[in-house]
Structures are given as structure tokens and as C-alpha cells.
Design a protein around this motif. Sequence first.
Motif, PDB file in Angstrom:
ATOM      1  N   ALA A 112       0.820  -1.217   0.000  1.00 51.91           N
ATOM      2  CA  ALA A 112       0.000   0.000   0.000  1.00 51.91           C
ATOM      3  C   ALA A 112       0.853   1.266   0.000  1.00 51.91           C
ATOM      4  O   ALA A 112       0.351   2.352  -0.309  1.00 51.91           O
ATOM      5  CB  ALA A 112      -0.948   0.007   1.199  1.00 51.91           C
ATOM      6  N   GLY A 113       2.134   1.140   0.336  1.00 52.65           N
ATOM      7  CA  GLY A 113       3.007   2.312   0.310  1.00 52.65           C
ATOM      8  C   GLY A 113       3.186   2.907  -1.074  1.00 52.65           C
ATOM      9  O   GLY A 113       3.579   4.076  -1.209  1.00 52.65           O
ATOM     10  N   ALA A 114       2.899   2.127  -2.105  1.00 53.98           N
ATOM     11  CA  ALA A 114       3.048   2.622  -3.482  1.00 53.98           C
ATOM     12  C   ALA A 114       1.825   3.393  -3.969  1.00 53.98           C
ATOM     13  O   ALA A 114       1.865   3.995  -5.049  1.00 53.98           O
ATOM     14  CB  ALA A 114       3.306   1.446  -4.422  1.00 53.98           C
ATOM     15  N   LEU A 115       0.748   3.394  -3.203  1.00 52.10           N
ATOM     16  CA  LEU A 115      -0.502   4.001  -3.672  1.00 52.10           C
ATOM     17  C   LEU A 115      -0.472   5.516  -3.512  1.00 52.10           C
ATOM     18  O   LEU A 115       0.030   6.043  -2.522  1.00 52.10           O
ATOM     19  CB  LEU A 115      -1.684   3.424  -2.900  1.00 52.10           C
ATOM     20  CG  LEU A 115      -1.920   1.921  -3.070  1.00 52.10           C
ATOM     21  CD1 LEU A 115      -3.086   1.471  -2.185  1.00 52.10           C
ATOM     22  CD2 LEU A 115      -2.198   1.586  -4.525  1.00 52.10           C
ATOM     23  N   ARG A 116      -1.027   6.188  -4.493  1.00 50.65           N
ATOM     24  CA  ARG A 116      -1.170   7.642  -4.465  1.00 50.65           C
ATOM     25  C   ARG A 116      -2.495   8.030  -5.118  1.00 50.65           C
ATOM     26  O   ARG A 116      -3.002   7.301  -5.970  1.00 50.65           O
ATOM     27  CB  ARG A 116      -0.026   8.321  -5.244  1.00 50.65           C
ATOM     28  CG  ARG A 116       1.372   8.067  -4.728  1.00 50.65           C
ATOM     29  CD  ARG A 116       1.623   8.750  -3.394  1.00 50.65           C
ATOM     30  NE  ARG A 116       3.026   8.627  -2.991  1.00 50.65           N
ATOM     31  CZ  ARG A 116       3.550   7.561  -2.415  1.00 50.65           C
ATOM     32  NH1 ARG A 116       2.797   6.496  -2.180  1.00 50.65           N
ATOM     33  NH2 ARG A 116       4.825   7.539  -2.063  1.00 50.65           N
ATOM     34  N   SER A 305       1.258  10.875   5.928  1.00 50.19           N
ATOM     35  CA  SER A 305       2.560  10.204   5.989  1.00 50.19           C
ATOM     36  C   SER A 305       2.468   8.697   5.799  1.00 50.19           C
ATOM     37  O   SER A 305       3.497   8.008   5.843  1.00 50.19           O
ATOM     38  CB  SER A 305       3.239  10.498   7.329  1.00 50.19           C
ATOM     39  OG  SER A 305       2.481   9.941   8.396  1.00 50.19           O
ATOM     40  N   ILE A 306       1.275   8.173   5.594  1.00 52.91           N
ATOM     41  CA  ILE A 306       1.097   6.719   5.510  1.00 52.91           C
ATOM     42  C   ILE A 306       1.972   6.084   4.423  1.00 52.91           C
ATOM     43  O   ILE A 306       2.680   5.090   4.685  1.00 52.91           O
ATOM     44  CB  ILE A 306      -0.386   6.361   5.292  1.00 52.91           C
ATOM     45  CG1 ILE A 306      -1.166   6.545   6.591  1.00 52.91           C
ATOM     46  CG2 ILE A 306      -0.553   4.934   4.776  1.00 52.91           C
ATOM     47  CD1 ILE A 306      -1.003   5.447   7.608  1.00 52.91           C
ATOM     48  N   PRO A 307       1.984   6.579   3.169  1.00 54.75           N
ATOM     49  CA  PRO A 307       2.835   5.925   2.160  1.00 54.75           C
ATOM     50  C   PRO A 307       4.303   5.847   2.573  1.00 54.75           C
ATOM     51  O   PRO A 307       4.961   4.812   2.391  1.00 54.75           O
ATOM     52  CB  PRO A 307       2.638   6.801   0.917  1.00 54.75           C
ATOM     53  CG  PRO A 307       1.273   7.397   1.092  1.00 54.75           C
ATOM     54  CD  PRO A 307       1.171   7.664   2.572  1.00 54.75           C
ATOM     55  N   GLY A 312       6.947   3.366   0.889  1.00 55.04           N
ATOM     56  CA  GLY A 312       6.855   3.850  -0.485  1.00 55.04           C
ATOM     57  C   GLY A 312       6.761   2.713  -1.481  1.00 55.04           C
ATOM     58  O   GLY A 312       6.276   1.622  -1.182  1.00 55.04           O
ATOM     59  N   GLN A 313       7.243   2.973  -2.689  1.00 59.18           N
ATOM     60  CA  GLN A 313       7.147   1.977  -3.750  1.00 59.18           C
ATOM     61  C   GLN A 313       8.234   0.906  -3.598  1.00 59.18           C
ATOM     62  O   GLN A 313       9.248   1.114  -2.959  1.00 59.18           O
ATOM     63  CB  GLN A 313       7.282   2.664  -5.107  1.00 59.18           C
ATOM     64  CG  GLN A 313       6.181   3.662  -5.394  1.00 59.18           C
ATOM     65  CD  GLN A 313       6.261   4.226  -6.800  1.00 59.18           C
ATOM     66  OE1 GLN A 313       7.022   3.743  -7.623  1.00 59.18           O
ATOM     67  NE2 GLN A 313       5.470   5.259  -7.075  1.00 59.18           N
ATOM     68  N   SER A 315       7.958  -2.513  -2.496  1.00 59.93           N
ATOM     69  CA  SER A 315       7.995  -3.515  -1.423  1.00 59.93           C
ATOM     70  C   SER A 315       8.177  -4.930  -1.976  1.00 59.93           C
ATOM     71  O   SER A 315       8.918  -5.732  -1.400  1.00 59.93           O
ATOM     72  CB  SER A 315       6.724  -3.431  -0.576  1.00 59.93           C
ATOM     73  OG  SER A 315       5.584  -3.789  -1.332  1.00 59.93           O
ATOM     74  N   ALA A 316       7.504  -5.256  -3.068  1.00 55.79           N
ATOM     75  CA  ALA A 316       7.637  -6.606  -3.629  1.00 55.79           C
ATOM     76  C   ALA A 316       9.055  -6.846  -4.146  1.00 55.79           C
ATOM     77  O   ALA A 316       9.612  -7.936  -3.977  1.00 55.79           O
ATOM     78  CB  ALA A 316       6.613  -6.806  -4.752  1.00 55.79           C
ATOM     79  N   ASP A 317       9.652  -5.836  -4.785  1.00 58.93           N
ATOM     80  CA  ASP A 317      11.036  -5.965  -5.250  1.00 58.93           C
ATOM     81  C   ASP A 317      11.982  -6.192  -4.075  1.00 58.93           C
ATOM     82  O   ASP A 317      12.894  -7.027  -4.141  1.00 58.93           O
ATOM     83  CB  ASP A 317      11.462  -4.715  -6.012  1.00 58.93           C
ATOM     84  CG  ASP A 317      10.772  -4.595  -7.365  1.00 58.93           C
ATOM     85  OD1 ASP A 317      10.311  -5.631  -7.878  1.00 58.93           O
ATOM     86  OD2 ASP A 317      10.705  -3.473  -7.891  1.00 58.93           O
ATOM     87  N   ARG A 318      11.771  -5.450  -2.988  1.00 59.68           N
ATOM     88  CA  ARG A 318      12.647  -5.613  -1.820  1.00 59.68           C
ATOM     89  C   ARG A 318      12.477  -7.003  -1.191  1.00 59.68           C
ATOM     90  O   ARG A 318      13.447  -7.600  -0.733  1.00 59.68           O
ATOM     91  CB  ARG A 318      12.365  -4.507  -0.798  1.00 59.68           C
ATOM     92  CG  ARG A 318      12.827  -3.130  -1.256  1.00 59.68           C
ATOM     93  CD  ARG A 318      12.750  -2.103  -0.140  1.00 59.68           C
ATOM     94  NE  ARG A 318      11.379  -1.793   0.238  1.00 59.68           N
ATOM     95  CZ  ARG A 318      10.636  -0.837  -0.320  1.00 59.68           C
ATOM     96  NH1 ARG A 318      11.138  -0.102  -1.309  1.00 59.68           N
ATOM     97  NH2 ARG A 318       9.414  -0.605   0.096  1.00 59.68           N
ATOM     98  N   ALA A 319      11.248  -7.494  -1.170  1.00 58.43           N
ATOM     99  CA  ALA A 319      11.018  -8.837  -0.639  1.00 58.43           C
ATOM    100  C   ALA A 319      11.716  -9.881  -1.509  1.00 58.43           C
ATOM    101  O   ALA A 319      12.345 -10.820  -0.998  1.00 58.43           O
ATOM    102  CB  ALA A 319       9.518  -9.118  -0.549  1.00 58.43           C
ATOM    103  N   ALA A 320      11.600  -9.727  -2.825  1.00 58.06           N
ATOM    104  CA  ALA A 320      12.249 -10.676  -3.739  1.00 58.06           C
ATOM    105  C   ALA A 320      13.769 -10.621  -3.594  1.00 58.06           C
ATOM    106  O   ALA A 320      14.446 -11.667  -3.579  1.00 58.06           O
ATOM    107  CB  ALA A 320      11.840 -10.370  -5.180  1.00 58.06           C
ATOM    108  N   GLU A 321      14.313  -9.415  -3.478  1.00 58.70           N
ATOM    109  CA  GLU A 321      15.759  -9.276  -3.309  1.00 58.70           C
ATOM    110  C   GLU A 321      16.228  -9.948  -2.017  1.00 58.70           C
ATOM    111  O   GLU A 321      17.274 -10.622  -1.989  1.00 58.70           O
ATOM    112  CB  GLU A 321      16.138  -7.795  -3.295  1.00 58.70           C
ATOM    113  CG  GLU A 321      16.019  -7.126  -4.670  1.00 58.70           C
ATOM    114  CD  GLU A 321      16.045  -5.614  -4.572  1.00 58.70           C
ATOM    115  OE1 GLU A 321      16.218  -5.086  -3.441  1.00 58.70           O
ATOM    116  OE2 GLU A 321      15.877  -4.950  -5.619  1.00 58.70           O
ATOM    117  N   ALA A 322      15.450  -9.776  -0.944  1.00 60.70           N
ATOM    118  CA  ALA A 322      15.824 -10.403   0.332  1.00 60.70           C
ATOM    119  C   ALA A 322      15.803 -11.922   0.218  1.00 60.70           C
ATOM    120  O   ALA A 322      16.692 -12.608   0.747  1.00 60.70           O
ATOM    121  CB  ALA A 322      14.867  -9.935   1.431  1.00 60.70           C
TER     122      ALA A 322
END
Length: 338
Positions: A112-116, A305-307, A312-313, A315-322
Motif C-alpha cells: 500500500a506504500g506505493a498508492l497515491r 505520511s502513511i505511504p 513507499g514503492q 515492497s515486492a522488489d525488496r522482498a524478492a531481493e531479500a
Amino acid sequence: MESVAVMGFASLPARLPEIQRARREIARLLAEHPDAIFLPIDSPGLHLGLARTARKLGRRVVYYVCPQIWAWGGGRIRRLKQDVDLTLLLFHFESELLAKEGVPARWVGHPAGALRPDPARRASVRQALGVGPSERLVALLPGSRLEEVRRHLGPMLDGAARVAAHSGAKVRVAVSDAGPVDRAIQDAEIRRAWSALLPVHWREDAKDLLRASDAAVVASGTATLETAALQVPQVIVYRTGWLNYEIARRLVRVPSIGLANLVAGGKIAPELIQREAVGSRIGAELAKLLADDAARSAQLRGFASIPERLGGQGSADRAAEALIEFAGRIPTNTERCA
């Protein structure tokens, strides 16, 4: 997924056969694949036990979406420390809790951090719905599971109908359907409320409906984060069975039930729980958000300040990288032998 989804404690016995079958099947797969990494996602009632099974089989475990340790206390932290090699976190405040207990974890953020807000998409959806410039659109998000939709939809429709009947401006109402609404409408009381209001039955992406809306009534859960990130004022509601509520009331240790309020760090959006989640109260809070510019602006400021708080944008990439980084390293003796 649906066969093992349980809402609360009272629903558990009826689903135990499906849950046990799922456990046996996943355990069989883990046994057949010695090089597998077990990647459970959320659902701690199912997955914490399977994480222990995986560890006993010598499999490594990466848990995506940390169980809500901040709500349910320390028991699940101990399980993570014993049975999980790496936990990927949605919320930054979870990092400190796990670090204190020596649990390996990495914050990757929440989708949801990517939503605007999207003015162009807002305009196109409102046009598709036939909502005029002077009309107000209210979105109702009763949940994604049949049990919660049955409990929430009737009071939501009642509250929206009260606002539509007494508002100075014309109010249109749309119900977001994640699947169970058609079955919920088979209930006679809900069907009467639906027929009286005649809302739009929105079957597409709920986030597009939110972008087009002026206010929303949202069942507590992830949708409150999405609503807040999209800068739509909301009323948060939650109803469950009496037994579920009495058990949870004694166990849950959080100041707010709405995730958006928890992440923002305060009671930004009104929360109506159990007996308070009735049409009259929902209508009153909803009317305030539509008519009172100060109340509306205060909520939007509180959630601005929620996003950023959600990462922010990406999250899925960061999870995959981890996960890729974890998969590529040589297992430690602890991971081999646990």
C-alpha cells in the motif's frame, strides 16, 4: 486459500478438516523437496506449525508478513526465533520488536506504500459511474470473506442510506465486491437494505473505486491502509461474533483496531466496533466527513505520511531481493540442524 481462511476463534472447528488436509499436503511437499526454502505468507495459525515441520525436516524458512506480534504478545515471537530463519516485515515498527528478541528480520515495506491519488483515474471512474461534479460518492468496503461481509454490509448500507436521505448534496453509493457480496445479499435483511438504497455493485479493483470516492466506510484490515494512502476520508468498522470478540478483547494489546490508525500512530479515523458499528453511528460519522471540511482535512493530514511509513514503492522488489540474497548464501550449522 478460501478453504483454510478462518475469521476468529469460533469459526475454527468447522474448518479444521480442511486445515489439517492442507498441512499434510504441504508437509508432504516439503519432505519431497530437500533443497526447498519454505516461504509461508501470513496466516500464522496455519504456517507457524508448518514452519516447525519444515525446520525438523532441515528446510530453511523465510516468513513473509510477520504475524501480528504487536497485537497478540510474545508467544509468536518465540516461535519465530525457534523456527524461522528470516522474517520479512511489512511495518517498520516491527523491526525493533524482533531485534530486541534476537529474531533475524528485514523490513521490506507494505504494498500500500506505493498508492497515491490519481486525479485522471478518479475522473474516468466517476464518469463511468455517471457521478456528476456536484455529487458525492461514498464507497463501502465490507471485507473480502463471506462471514465479515454478512456482518458489515447491512449496517454499512443503513448508514449510507441515512446520509443519502438527509444530505444537502446528492450522494451516490457504491459497494466494493471482493467476491462474497452476491451470497451475502441472499440474507433477507441485507437484501431489503440493498433494494432500498440500490448502490452500484462494483466488482473491479477496489482501489479504483476509492480513487473516485469522496469518503468510505471500510472494514478493519488492509483496506484501511489503502484508503488512507489514497487520501480518502474513512470510517473504520468491525463486527465479529460475541465469542470471538470476548476472547480477542482479553488477548489483543493494541490501542486501535484499524491498521491505518496503528501505522499513523493515533486515532485519526473513527473506529466503530461491535455494538457501535450500527447504521445510525456509521451514518453520523460518514455525514461528518462529507459535510465538515475541518474533520475531513484533519483526517487527511493525519494520514498524509502513511505511504512513507509503509516504505513507499518497491515492497515486492525488496522482498524478492531479500529472498534471493537469503537463497544464495550458504546455510549456517543452526539452519542445517535446527
